[in-house]
Motif scaffolding. Sequence first.
Motif, PDB file in Angstrom:
ATOM      1  N   TYR A   1       3.465  14.705  11.550  1.00 19.51           N
ATOM      2  CA  TYR A   1       3.773  13.626  12.378  1.00 19.51           C
ATOM      3  C   TYR A   1       4.723  12.433  11.550  1.00 19.51           C
ATOM      4  O   TYR A   1       4.774  12.648  10.311  1.00 19.51           O
ATOM      5  N   GLY A   2       5.013  11.486  12.226  1.00 19.98           N
ATOM      6  CA  GLY A   2       5.553  10.335  11.533  1.00 19.98           C
ATOM      7  C   GLY A   2       4.859   9.261  11.609  1.00 19.98           C
ATOM      8  O   GLY A   2       4.236   8.912  12.943  1.00 19.98           O
ATOM      9  N   ILE A   3       5.235   8.291  10.821  1.00 26.05           N
ATOM     10  CA  ILE A   3       4.573   6.747  10.802  1.00 26.05           C
ATOM     11  C   ILE A   3       5.571   5.857  10.813  1.00 26.05           C
ATOM     12  O   ILE A   3       6.239   5.675   9.529  1.00 26.05           O
ATOM     13  N   ALA A   4       5.914   5.095  11.772  1.00 28.36           N
ATOM     14  CA  ALA A   4       6.519   3.759  11.744  1.00 28.36           C
ATOM     15  C   ALA A   4       5.972   2.657  11.550  1.00 28.36           C
ATOM     16  O   ALA A   4       5.077   2.073  12.351  1.00 28.36           O
ATOM     17  N   HIS A   5       6.206   2.096  10.214  1.00 29.11           N
ATOM     18  CA  HIS A   5       5.480   1.003   9.974  1.00 29.11           C
ATOM     19  C   HIS A   5       6.525  -0.335  10.008  1.00 29.11           C
ATOM     20  O   HIS A   5       7.281  -0.466   9.075  1.00 29.11           O
ATOM     21  N   PHE A   6       6.411  -0.951  11.013  1.00 27.68           N
ATOM     22  CA  PHE A   6       7.262  -2.469  11.308  1.00 27.68           C
ATOM     23  C   PHE A   6       6.792  -3.687  10.632  1.00 27.68           C
ATOM     24  O   PHE A   6       5.699  -3.985  10.795  1.00 27.68           O
ATOM     25  N   GLU A   7       7.295  -4.219   9.891  1.00 29.62           N
ATOM     26  CA  GLU A   7       7.034  -5.685   9.361  1.00 29.62           C
ATOM     27  C   GLU A   7       8.444  -6.555   9.681  1.00 29.62           C
ATOM     28  O   GLU A   7       9.443  -5.667   9.989  1.00 29.62           O
ATOM     29  N   ALA A   8       8.151  -7.568   9.496  1.00 25.79           N
ATOM     30  CA  ALA A   8       9.515  -8.662   9.820  1.00 25.79           C
ATOM     31  C   ALA A   8      10.613  -8.107   9.041  1.00 25.79           C
ATOM     32  O   ALA A   8      11.613  -8.179   9.532  1.00 25.79           O
ATOM     33  N   LYS A   9      10.718  -7.933   7.848  1.00 24.92           N
ATOM     34  CA  LYS A   9      11.801  -7.707   6.893  1.00 24.92           C
ATOM     35  C   LYS A   9      12.147  -6.044   6.623  1.00 24.92           C
ATOM     36  O   LYS A   9      13.239  -5.817   6.320  1.00 24.92           O
ATOM     37  N   THR A  10      11.151  -5.210   6.912  1.00 25.40           N
ATOM     38  CA  THR A  10      11.472  -3.905   6.888  1.00 25.40           C
ATOM     39  C   THR A  10      10.838  -3.021   7.799  1.00 25.40           C
ATOM     40  O   THR A  10       9.649  -3.287   8.359  1.00 25.40           O
ATOM     41  N   LEU A  11      11.302  -1.772   8.012  1.00 27.61           N
ATOM     42  CA  LEU A  11      10.785  -0.581   8.773  1.00 27.61           C
ATOM     43  C   LEU A  11      10.556   0.511   7.928  1.00 27.61           C
ATOM     44  O   LEU A  11      11.510   0.603   7.195  1.00 27.61           O
ATOM     45  N   THR A  12       9.375   0.836   7.541  1.00 32.12           N
ATOM     46  CA  THR A  12       8.999   1.873   6.734  1.00 32.12           C
ATOM     47  C   THR A  12       8.740   3.119   7.361  1.00 32.12           C
ATOM     48  O   THR A  12       7.648   3.049   8.158  1.00 32.12           O
ATOM     49  N   THR A  13       9.617   4.181   7.337  1.00 33.17           N
ATOM     50  CA  THR A  13       9.052   5.429   8.267  1.00 33.17           C
ATOM     51  C   THR A  13       8.646   6.648   7.082  1.00 33.17           C
ATOM     52  O   THR A  13       9.352   6.913   6.276  1.00 33.17           O
TER      53      THR A  13
ATOM     54  N   PHE B   1       0.486  16.094   3.338  1.00 38.35           N
ATOM     55  CA  PHE B   1       1.281  15.492   2.090  1.00 38.35           C
ATOM     56  C   PHE B   1       2.549  14.869   2.569  1.00 38.35           C
ATOM     57  O   PHE B   1       2.854  14.851   3.730  1.00 38.35           O
ATOM     58  N   THR B   2       3.031  13.586   1.747  1.00 40.71           N
ATOM     59  CA  THR B   2       4.195  13.151   2.350  1.00 40.71           C
ATOM     60  C   THR B   2       5.326  13.762   2.095  1.00 40.71           C
ATOM     61  O   THR B   2       5.649  14.033   1.121  1.00 40.71           O
ATOM     62  N   LEU B   3       5.979  13.929   3.047  1.00 39.96           N
ATOM     63  CA  LEU B   3       7.616  14.949   2.994  1.00 39.96           C
ATOM     64  C   LEU B   3       8.710  14.011   2.454  1.00 39.96           C
ATOM     65  O   LEU B   3       9.301  14.415   1.628  1.00 39.96           O
ATOM     66  N   ALA B   4       8.729  12.824   3.145  1.00 39.83           N
ATOM     67  CA  ALA B   4       9.924  11.903   2.855  1.00 39.83           C
ATOM     68  C   ALA B   4       9.196  10.456   3.270  1.00 39.83           C
ATOM     69  O   ALA B   4       8.565  10.305   4.148  1.00 39.83           O
ATOM     70  N   GLN B   5       9.826   9.753   3.045  1.00 40.97           N
ATOM     71  CA  GLN B   5       9.804   8.055   3.249  1.00 40.97           C
ATOM     72  C   GLN B   5      11.358   7.453   3.199  1.00 40.97           C
ATOM     73  O   GLN B   5      12.120   7.804   2.278  1.00 40.97           O
ATOM     74  N   PHE B   6      11.556   6.601   4.149  1.00 41.43           N
ATOM     75  CA  PHE B   6      12.589   5.902   4.485  1.00 41.43           C
ATOM     76  C   PHE B   6      12.389   4.314   4.551  1.00 41.43           C
ATOM     77  O   PHE B   6      11.356   3.919   5.260  1.00 41.43           O
ATOM     78  N   VAL B   7      13.321   3.520   4.274  1.00 40.20           N
ATOM     79  CA  VAL B   7      13.186   2.133   4.451  1.00 40.20           C
ATOM     80  C   VAL B   7      14.227   1.598   5.259  1.00 40.20           C
ATOM     81  O   VAL B   7      15.492   1.962   4.432  1.00 40.20           O
TER      82      VAL B   7
ATOM     83  N   LYS C   1      20.820  -1.904   9.488  1.00 38.59           N
ATOM     84  CA  LYS C   1      21.111  -0.497   9.962  1.00 38.59           C
ATOM     85  C   LYS C   1      21.171   0.562   8.773  1.00 38.59           C
ATOM     86  O   LYS C   1      21.965   1.312   9.047  1.00 38.59           O
ATOM     87  N   GLU C   2      20.446   0.360   7.847  1.00 38.87           N
ATOM     88  CA  GLU C   2      20.934   1.094   6.676  1.00 38.87           C
ATOM     89  C   GLU C   2      19.655   1.926   6.277  1.00 38.87           C
ATOM     90  O   GLU C   2      18.498   1.270   6.756  1.00 38.87           O
ATOM     91  N   ILE C   3      19.726   3.068   5.944  1.00 38.31           N
ATOM     92  CA  ILE C   3      18.610   4.009   5.741  1.00 38.31           C
ATOM     93  C   ILE C   3      18.345   4.308   4.276  1.00 38.31           C
ATOM     94  O   ILE C   3      19.160   4.828   3.764  1.00 38.31           O
ATOM     95  N   ILE C   4      17.627   3.861   3.721  1.00 38.32           N
ATOM     96  CA  ILE C   4      17.390   3.935   2.221  1.00 38.32           C
ATOM     97  C   ILE C   4      15.905   4.772   2.042  1.00 38.32           C
ATOM     98  O   ILE C   4      15.154   4.668   2.321  1.00 38.32           O
ATOM     99  N   LYS C   5      16.122   6.025   1.362  1.00 36.12           N
ATOM    100  CA  LYS C   5      15.245   7.206   1.230  1.00 36.12           C
ATOM    101  C   LYS C   5      14.569   6.769  -0.097  1.00 36.12           C
ATOM    102  O   LYS C   5      15.265   6.418  -1.235  1.00 36.12           O
ATOM    103  N   THR C   6      13.201   6.623   0.186  1.00 33.31           N
ATOM    104  CA  THR C   6      12.607   6.157  -1.027  1.00 33.31           C
ATOM    105  C   THR C   6      11.474   7.138  -1.524  1.00 33.31           C
ATOM    106  O   THR C   6      11.053   7.217  -2.706  1.00 33.31           O
ATOM    107  N   ILE C   7      11.277   8.018  -0.672  1.00 29.92           N
ATOM    108  CA  ILE C   7      10.343   9.259  -1.357  1.00 29.92           C
ATOM    109  C   ILE C   7      11.174  10.456  -0.784  1.00 29.92           C
ATOM    110  O   ILE C   7      11.406  10.699   0.396  1.00 29.92           O
TER     111      ILE C   7
END
Length: 533
Positions: free
Chosen positions: A487-499, A515-521, A527-533
């Motif tokens: 499943y995915g977790i979309a965490h919305f905060e004022a300055k970022t979306l962390t998926t 386990f965590t497969l990947a994470q994006f901010v 409108k930029e997707i930054i891969k963090t994990i």
Amino acid sequence: MQRRDYLAFLSAVVSPFSSVHSWASGVTSPSSLKVTDKLFSLGVASGSPTSSSVVLWTRLTGLPSVQKQSNQLVPVIWEVAQDAQFKKIVQQGKTLASAEFDYCVHIEPQNLKANTWFFYRFIVGNLQSAVGRTRTLALATDDIQSLRLAYASCQNYDQGFYSAWRHMLQENLDAVLFLGDYIYEYPSLGTLGRHYVLGWAYDLVSYRERYTLYKSDPHLQAIHAQVPWIMSWDDHEVQNDYAGEQAGFSGPFGIDFAQRKIAAHQAYYENMPISLQSLKLGLKGLASGADLRVYQSYQWGQLAQLNVLDCRQYKDPQPCSFFERKNASIVKPNQCSDWYDDKRTMLGLAQEKWLEEQLKIAHQKNTIWNVLGQSTLFSQRNNGSVEKPQFFYDGWDAYGASRQRIIDQIEQYKVPNPVILGGDVHENWVAYVKKNFNANDLNNASSINVAVEFCGTSISSRAKTIVEKILPNNPHFVYANSKYRGYGIAHFEAKTLTTTLKAVQDVKYPESGSFTLAQFVVPAGTKEIIKTI
Ligand code: FE
Ligand code: CA
């Protein structure tokens, strides 16, 4: 079920249960009720929250057949409290469960405090249900700092265990967004995960049995009891690859599809924590058989708005004839007569209009994140080569004009921070939604990014695609993985979306780890997707 029975079903359900206050004749008094400890065996659920209400659900099971046959109404007490011990009860009431709705209970308490956790339970005689926990949405004026939303889909019981739901209990969620394929209508193959004895689901009895089977799972019950669910659906709640009024090409054959859909919709309403309003609004479409209004908007203060779409009930038939496609579920644009027909729609005209209204006001409302929750992969995915493109015949690629209208509106109305969440494909896909998805111009990296998309993998349904083959011809995808369920977790905060994409090790085992497969901010405003994990 005959059509007049469905009309009776609708008129009965539209008259509020809460108007029945006294013990009418035919009502079982609590003391004479013959119940078993199986009464609440399917647990509790809540969903379709607003800022002042949320649907509370349970279903009575294990009632003696004599009680069911005599059609006795069973009185059910419900309670909503501030605490799990029910010392501070804020609302309570009594309803009647009936055979007509398979002893399903839907309660919609009104005037609850916004943006607040509540606990709820049901009581019949001296038996109590499990305690559920739920949450109302925030008011538009509320200052919301964080929204943690899980997005999930496709929980084929036949193909694996639900350890994904068990792991989700640890995610500190505000809500689950379920994007379709809650049940599958197939008989069990019995070779991939866990076996069941049911055949096809095709009528009211067999759809009800299917929900009983799925909802018997303890992990699924636990996550239903922990947070409210926001529901959409896809094809398997009725039949594989059905489209609007058109049946799919799978079995069982010789069934009247309109009747089948009515039965499926009734069982869905009965078993899901969805509002009576979804039936009332659906009444407009009664002429077309069995409308159930699923598309709906949800708001968390200024932080996020979620528009949930129905990509199944109103869609045009898939493009090209069965024969043009040579019986395959792929479409080759140059061999398909109606590929370029811009009148074809995925959502139906009424829903398209509703969505446009939502997108039109988004900029003025100034909500930070504007999310579309829809059933399937939104971005274009060429499964063939650059020279010979081919596309899945049932997804957005086969409804390109309908998709383009949404993309154009997001751009035209300057919708702030558009995010698209999806399911259906049983694989994780992360994409830039491009202004121009053109079947003839696959090297569209130069086309601007209109939105970001996170399409989630399945809870348990198996994947077929080999993503490594497809990715090079689809440069707008930043990530794809077909190996893991989760499943995915979309965490919305004022300055970022962390998926965060969560994977289970192996759906063959109920105790499987995760386990965590990947994470994006996604930084707000970029409108930029930054891969963090
Ligand atoms: Fe599925
Ligand atoms: Ca399908």
